[in-house]
Structures are given as structure tokens and as C-alpha cells.
Design a protein around this motif. Structure first.
Motif, mmCIF file in Angstrom:
data_model
loop_
_atom_site.group_PDB
_atom_site.id
_atom_site.type_symbol
_atom_site.label_atom_id
_atom_site.label_comp_id
_atom_site.label_asym_id
_atom_site.label_seq_id
_atom_site.Cartn_x
_atom_site.Cartn_y
_atom_site.Cartn_z
ATOM 1 N N UNK A 185 16.971 88.224 4.422
ATOM 2 C CA UNK A 185 15.781 87.524 3.948
ATOM 3 C C UNK A 185 15.225 88.295 2.758
ATOM 4 N N UNK A 186 14.903 87.574 1.698
ATOM 5 C CA UNK A 186 14.261 88.194 0.545
ATOM 6 C C UNK A 186 12.759 88.017 0.653
ATOM 7 N N UNK A 187 12.027 89.105 0.450
ATOM 8 C CA UNK A 187 10.575 89.039 0.392
ATOM 9 C C UNK A 187 10.157 89.215 -1.061
ATOM 10 N N UNK A 188 9.643 88.150 -1.646
ATOM 11 C CA UNK A 188 9.248 88.186 -3.053
ATOM 12 C C UNK A 188 7.944 88.955 -3.178
ATOM 13 N N UNK A 189 8.007 90.059 -3.910
ATOM 14 C CA UNK A 189 6.843 90.924 -4.089
ATOM 15 C C UNK A 189 6.344 90.765 -5.511
#
Length: 406
Positions: free
Chosen positions: A279-283
Motif C-alpha cells: 500500500x502506498x501512503x501519499x505524503x
């Protein structure tokens, strides 16, 4: 005159800046006030003088910005040494100057020049003007004018040079981290409190070097010098090394910025990885200029199973735009919203609105930053079951691994 080699070019030399424009204006104004044909600023470096800013009368271009010649064969060195005066009405009255090749090469008859010094006394170079005709009217007022302009130019240059040096120090510090892999990854569990199971882990970077500061400061600094994607890729590479220690039914969350997504480095580092477990967490706390490009960059990987989360929901307007435009699989409630949610009606109302929105759009909500049982219970009452925080598990290396999370 020779053209400046790359080794002499300062960091800011490739593009005109507001500072350059101010200096050019100052040089042109001083040249006009003194009645000279050419005005220029030089920098001393590695035994040469480099022409950094040149202003001259129309149609006469004896030297250009970027030209250089030996310092010891120039008027500039003699100005700094004090062997010639600031004002030379006619070079023919000075045998030393008349014998110098540069006098005949440029046709110098009148010359005015003073050192450019920084606040610590260091000599940057000189500010000079000259003409091909004698100037018998030069006097003390002209010398004072020249020094005032040199002082102004020195202040502008010192500020820029300090900025360039600071930039270089940041780059050097970050390259030491990247080249030496001076970060580790720890993993913080995400729990489903209803079933009391770990459903995922977030990978978090920890830096093993000076200065001691939080990871977000390191990453923010890296982005200011165009090294953010390289630092993020290093963290992702290290995080992926722990995937084998994570249970097959749990996902691994990786923090990534839009800049890294757009650079193409993300797709390269995830090549061959089991996307269905990631899962990518867009920061990103700023508004993204073009969401369609981000979505297109992630499109194929999301089709192959990669999940997307928007981090820090509730922390600002930008996060809500990310949710609307990126259509994430997971919305993470920011810890600033969670803090004291058990007795803050406003925080509860905003969290409830986000939870309702997530349900309507098919997204899952994860609450992060849970530190007290009361906060956890308040979130359970709102219908949130997936949580992350010190109460439920601190970031730590995985069992049997050396990694740790961000």
C-alpha cells in the motif's frame, strides 16, 4: 579572455535570479554615474578572476559574463594589494599599468576599482569600471560612490554565496546518508481492534547519523535540493527487505511523495514486488498541481493490486483534495484529529464526516496516532476498527529482521 569552465561556475550560475538583476542594475548605474564605458564584477577563484556581471555601452562588448583570465595579470589583484589607487585617471601615467598586456588588449585608459568584501573580511572579488579615454574629472566623490555600490553588491553576493554553501552542505549531508545507507526501517502494526489482529505494517525510516532530528525533517530537506526521490527510494528498498517477515495476510504500507511518483523512480523500485501486498501512503501537505498525471502514473500498478492511501486526512485542505482526486482505497485520519477526540466534539464531528464519506465511496478508514484507551474507544463508537499508534504497537524491527519503520 577564455570562457569559464564548469569547475568555476557557482551553483546559481545557470539561471538569472532576482539577485543577478539587482547586481546588473547596480553595475550599470555605477558605470553611468562615473561616466565609464564598461562596468563589471569579478570573482576570485583558483588563481583566476571570473567576470560575473558585465554592463557596457551599447555596441561595445569587450568581455562577457563567464570570461576569465589569470588573476596575477589583472588590475583586480593590484587593487586588492593596494599597489594601484582606486581611481586611475589615465593609465599612461602609470608605467606598471601601461606595461600590462591587458591594458593594450582592452584599450584601458581610465580605470576605477575597489574590492568586494564580505562581512567576515573575505575578499570575493572586485567591482571595476573602465573607459578607453582618460577621465581627468575623477575625484573623491567618485571613489566614495564606487565603494557604496561595491558594499551593496557585496551584501547581495554574500547572501547568495551563503545560500549556495548551505545548499552544498545539505546535498553533501544527504549524499552521505544515501551512499552509506545510513537509515534503517522500523515497522508499526496496523490492527483491526474488532478481531484483535494485525492487518498491516507501516514502514518508517529512522536516520542513523547527525544531526538528530525527526524523519519528516530529513525528507523535507531532501526535497528542497531535488534529492527527495532518492532518499524515499532508499527507504522503500530497505522496507521491502522486511516483506518476507510480514505475515502473508498483512500488507506493507510505504510512504511516498507525489514527486517520487512522478519521477518514475517508484515504478522502478517496485518492479517485481508483490503489489497485492503493498500500500502506498501519499505524503503531501500541499495541493498537487495535476492529479491526472499522478493517477496515470499509478494506474497500471493499482490495476495489478497496489493499494493507495491518503495520509493525514483532517490535517488541512490539501488532504481533502487528495481524497477527492486520487480515490484512495484507504483514508488515514491524522493524529492531530485523533488527539483528545474522546472529549473534543469538533474533532469527533470532523472524523465522523470523513468516516461517512469513506463508507459512501468504498474506502477503508485507518486512525493513526492512538495513544490512550479513551481515544480508541471513541473511535470504535464512530465505527472505526482499524487503528495504529503507540497504544497498539510502537515502531520496531520485525521479528528475525534488522529493519525498522517510518
Amino acid at each position: 579572455m577564455a570562457q569559464t569552465p564548469d569547475t568555476f561556475a557557482p551553483l546559481a550560475a545557470q539561471a538569472s535570479t532576482p539577485t543577478d538583476e539587482l547586481i546588473r542594475c547596480a553595475v550599470g548605474l555605477a558605470r553611468t554615474c562615473l561616466g565609464m564605458e564598461v562596468g563589471f564584477v569579478t570573482e576570485f577563484r583558483n588563481g583566476v578572476r571570473i567576470f560575473r556581471h558585465v554592463e557596457s555601452v551599447e555596441g561595445y562588448v569587450p568581455v562577457k559574463a563567464g570570461d576569465y583570465d589569470p588573476l596575477d595579470q589583472s588590475y583586480c589583484q593590484r587593487i586588492v594589494d593596494g599597489s594601484i589607487p582606486a581611481l586611475v585617471e589615465d593609465t599612461h601615467a602609470y608605467p606598471e599599468l601601461l606595461a600590462m598586456p591587458i591594458t593594450a588588449a582592452l584599450g584601458i585608459r581610465a580605470h576605477a576599482g575597489v574590492p568586494i568584501c564580505f562581512s567576515d573580511g573575505a575578499v570575493f572579488g572586485t567591482f571595476c569600471c573602465y573607459s578607453r579615454d582618460p577621465a581627468v574629472s575623477l575625484g573623491a566623490f567618485d571613489a566614495a560612490t564606487l565603494r557604496k555600490f561595491a558594499a551593496l553588491i557585496g551584501e547581495l553576493l554574500e547572501a547568495r554565496v551563503k545560500g549556495e554553501r548551505a545548499h552544498a552542505q545539505v546535498v553533501e549531508r544527504l549524499m552521505m546518508v544515501i551512499a552509506g545507507s545510513r537509515l534503517k526501517v522500523v515497522y508499526q502494526p496496523v490492527r483491526d481492534v474488532a478481531s484483535d489482529t494485525v492487518v498491516g505494517y507501516e514502514a518508517l525510516a529512522r536516520f542513523m547519523t547527525e544531526p538528530v532530528r525527526t524523519p519528516d525533517v530529513w525528507f523535507d530537506e531532501a526535497h528542497t535540493v531535488a534529492l527527495g526521490h532518492r532518499l524515499e527510494v532508499l527507504a522503500i528498498e530497505k522496507a521491502l527487505q522486511g516483506l518476507a517477515q510480514i505475515p502473508a495476510d498483512a500488507y506493507l504500507a510505504l510512504n511516498v511523495s507525489p514527486q517520487t511518483i512522478l519521477s518514475g523512480a517508484l515504478e522502478a523500485v517496485l518492479q517485481g514486488a508483490p503489489l497485492g501486498r503493498l500500500m502506498l501512503e501519499v505524503t503531501e501537505h500541499e495541493s498537487i498541481a495535476d492529479y491526472t498525471i499522478i493517477s496515470a502514473s499509478l494506474g497500471r500498478m493499482r490495476t495489478d493490486g497496489l493499494r493507495l492511501a491518503v495520509d493525514d486526512a483532517g490535517s488541512g485542505y490539501a488532504s481533502f483534495r487528495h481524497i477527492l482526486k486520487l480515490k484512495p482505497d484507504v483514508i488515514k485520519l491524522d493524529q492531530s484529529l485523533i488527539r483528545d477526540i474522546d472529549h473534543e466534539p469538533g474533532a469527533r464531528a470532523l472524523a465522523a464526516a470523513i468516516i461517512t464519506f469513506a463508507a459512501a465511496t468504498g474506502s477503508t478508514v485507518v486512525a493513526e496516532g492512538i495513544e490512550t484507551p479513551d481515544e480508541m474507544e471513541a473511535l470504535r463508537e464512530l465505527g472505526v476498527t482499524r487503528m495504529q499508534g503507540y497504544l497498539l504497537g510502537r515502531p520496531a524491527p520485525l521479528p528475525g529482521g534488522e529493519q525498522a519503520t517510518r
